[in-house]
Design a protein around this motif. Structure first.
Motif, short mmCIF file in Angstrom:
data_model
loop_
_atom_site.label_atom_id
_atom_site.label_comp_id
_atom_site.label_asym_id
_atom_site.label_seq_id
_atom_site.Cartn_x
_atom_site.Cartn_y
_atom_site.Cartn_z
N PRO A 180 36.51 38.58 -5.62
CA PRO A 180 37.46 38.93 -6.69
C PRO A 180 36.82 39.58 -7.91
N LEU A 181 35.50 39.69 -7.95
CA LEU A 181 34.84 40.29 -9.11
C LEU A 181 35.16 41.78 -9.20
N PRO A 182 34.96 42.37 -10.37
CA PRO A 182 35.29 43.79 -10.55
C PRO A 182 34.56 44.70 -9.56
N GLU A 183 35.11 45.88 -9.35
CA GLU A 183 34.54 46.84 -8.41
C GLU A 183 33.14 47.29 -8.84
N GLU A 184 32.86 47.23 -10.12
CA GLU A 184 31.54 47.62 -10.62
C GLU A 184 30.79 46.41 -11.19
N ALA A 185 30.92 45.27 -10.52
CA ALA A 185 30.30 44.03 -10.99
C ALA A 185 28.78 44.11 -10.92
N PHE A 189 14.64 45.38 -9.60
CA PHE A 189 13.77 44.39 -8.98
C PHE A 189 12.85 43.80 -10.05
N HIS A 190 12.81 42.46 -10.09
CA HIS A 190 12.01 41.77 -11.10
C HIS A 190 11.11 40.75 -10.41
N GLU A 191 9.80 41.02 -10.41
CA GLU A 191 8.85 40.05 -9.88
C GLU A 191 8.57 39.02 -10.98
N ALA A 192 9.38 37.99 -11.01
CA ALA A 192 9.35 37.05 -12.12
C ALA A 192 10.21 35.84 -11.79
N TYR A 193 10.12 34.83 -12.65
CA TYR A 193 11.08 33.74 -12.62
C TYR A 193 12.31 34.19 -13.41
N VAL A 194 13.45 33.58 -13.15
CA VAL A 194 14.67 33.97 -13.84
C VAL A 194 14.49 33.89 -15.35
N SER A 195 13.78 32.87 -15.81
CA SER A 195 13.57 32.67 -17.24
C SER A 195 12.81 33.81 -17.90
N GLU A 196 12.11 34.61 -17.10
CA GLU A 196 11.29 35.70 -17.63
C GLU A 196 12.00 37.05 -17.62
N THR A 197 13.25 37.08 -17.16
CA THR A 197 13.99 38.33 -17.07
C THR A 197 14.85 38.55 -18.31
N PRO A 198 15.25 39.78 -18.59
CA PRO A 198 16.10 40.05 -19.76
C PRO A 198 17.41 39.25 -19.70
N VAL A 199 17.86 38.82 -20.85
CA VAL A 199 19.13 38.09 -20.92
C VAL A 199 20.25 39.13 -20.99
N GLU A 200 20.76 39.49 -19.82
CA GLU A 200 21.82 40.49 -19.70
C GLU A 200 23.01 39.87 -18.99
N ALA A 201 24.19 40.29 -19.38
CA ALA A 201 25.41 39.66 -18.86
C ALA A 201 25.74 40.17 -17.46
N HIS A 202 25.85 39.24 -16.52
CA HIS A 202 26.24 39.54 -15.15
C HIS A 202 27.61 38.93 -14.86
N ASP A 203 28.29 39.51 -13.89
CA ASP A 203 29.62 39.03 -13.50
C ASP A 203 29.57 37.92 -12.47
N GLY A 204 28.45 37.79 -11.78
CA GLY A 204 28.30 36.77 -10.75
C GLY A 204 26.84 36.54 -10.44
N ALA A 205 26.56 35.45 -9.74
CA ALA A 205 25.18 35.13 -9.39
C ALA A 205 25.14 34.35 -8.09
N THR A 206 24.04 34.52 -7.39
CA THR A 206 23.77 33.75 -6.18
C THR A 206 22.41 33.07 -6.30
N SER A 207 22.30 31.91 -5.69
CA SER A 207 21.02 31.23 -5.53
C SER A 207 21.09 30.53 -4.18
N LEU A 208 20.55 31.17 -3.17
CA LEU A 208 20.66 30.67 -1.80
C LEU A 208 19.30 30.16 -1.32
N LEU A 209 19.23 28.85 -1.13
CA LEU A 209 18.02 28.19 -0.60
C LEU A 209 16.82 28.44 -1.50
N VAL A 210 17.02 28.22 -2.80
CA VAL A 210 15.97 28.47 -3.78
C VAL A 210 15.61 27.21 -4.56
#
Length: 235
Positions: free
Chosen positions: A46-51, A104-125
């Motif tokens: 259901p997220l936007p077409e350009e999510a 692509f970010h070779e980093a932990y999530v905490s080390e990435t820019p704080v940018e607004a996303h419409d959705g997120a996944t964390s599968l077997l992490v």
């Protein structure tokens, strides 16, 4: 104060040799992976077409390979501390024609820019984070990079190892590994590591950590033996 670092050095654990074998070593679980991807697509559709989708612990990019052709307007932020794993994800994206929609970010999530996303996944992490504070901080880091109301799906290894049913569930899991060609030694090593090097928290604890990290109370939407999944939205 910075959040606690992961209790497992993920960037070292997923070496180049491990990365090369990652997509094939658990082939017996391909049916489970297909269900995870279907649920992920259904929940995020259901997220936007350009999510914009944050893929935490992207690994070799399996879920992006599934989602990208189905949602040609989506853009993906792939984050993983393992360079070799992320390099494979990049090669897949280039070969399959959606690399221009990925960062692509070779980093932990905490080390990435704080940018607004419409959705997120964390599968077997997050089951690799055996320290409760570090695991909750991981979910908070994801939440900080999502818009209010953004959709989040989390799938992890988790079970109540004190429950009477534990032996039966673990036995089934080992039977799946056996059918997949895992040796008796490998299965024994897995049993010794379970609950220590990974999957140290039960389902109720995981759900509480997700909520405390900044999400609505998560809904349990999936179980396949030891694998469980939850959906939530950014509070």
């Amino acid at each position: 104060m910075s959040p606690p670092r992961p209790s497992l050095a993920l960037s070292g654990a997923f070496s180049e040799d491990h990365a090369k074998a990652y997509d094939t070593q658990f082939s017996a679980l391909s049916g489970i992976q297909a269900c995870m991807h279907l649920l992920t697509d259904a929940y995020l559709s259901p997220l936007p077409e350009e999510a914009r989708i944050l893929v935490a612990g992207a690994g070799t990019g399996a879920e992006v390979r599934y989602l990208a052709p189905r949602h040609p307007g989506w853009r993906f932020t792939l984050v993983d501390p393992s360079g070799p794993m992320l390099a494979i994800a990049r090669r897949h994206a280039e070969a399959e024609g959606f690399a221009d929609r990925c960062s692509f970010h070779e980093a932990y999530v905490s080390e990435t820019p704080v940018e607004a996303h419409d959705g997120a996944t964390s599968l077997l992490v997050s089951h690799f984070l055996t320290d409760a504070a570090a695991r909750q901080a991981y979910f908070a880091d994801i939440a900080a990079r999502l818009k209010p109301g953004a959709r989040f799906i989390n799938v992890d290894l988790s079970t109540d190892d004190n429950a009477p049913s534990f032996a039966g569930v673990m036995g089934l899991w080992m039977d799946i590994f056996r059918l997949g060609g895992q040796t008796e030694e490998n299965r024994a090593n897995y049993l010794n590591a379970y609950g220590k090097q990974f999957a140290a928290h039960g389902p109720e604890q995981v759900a509480q950590m997700i909520e405390a990290g900044g999400f609505t109370p998560p809904a349990p939407v999936f179980q396949a033996a030891l694998i469980r999944g939850w959906t939530a939205t950014r509070a």
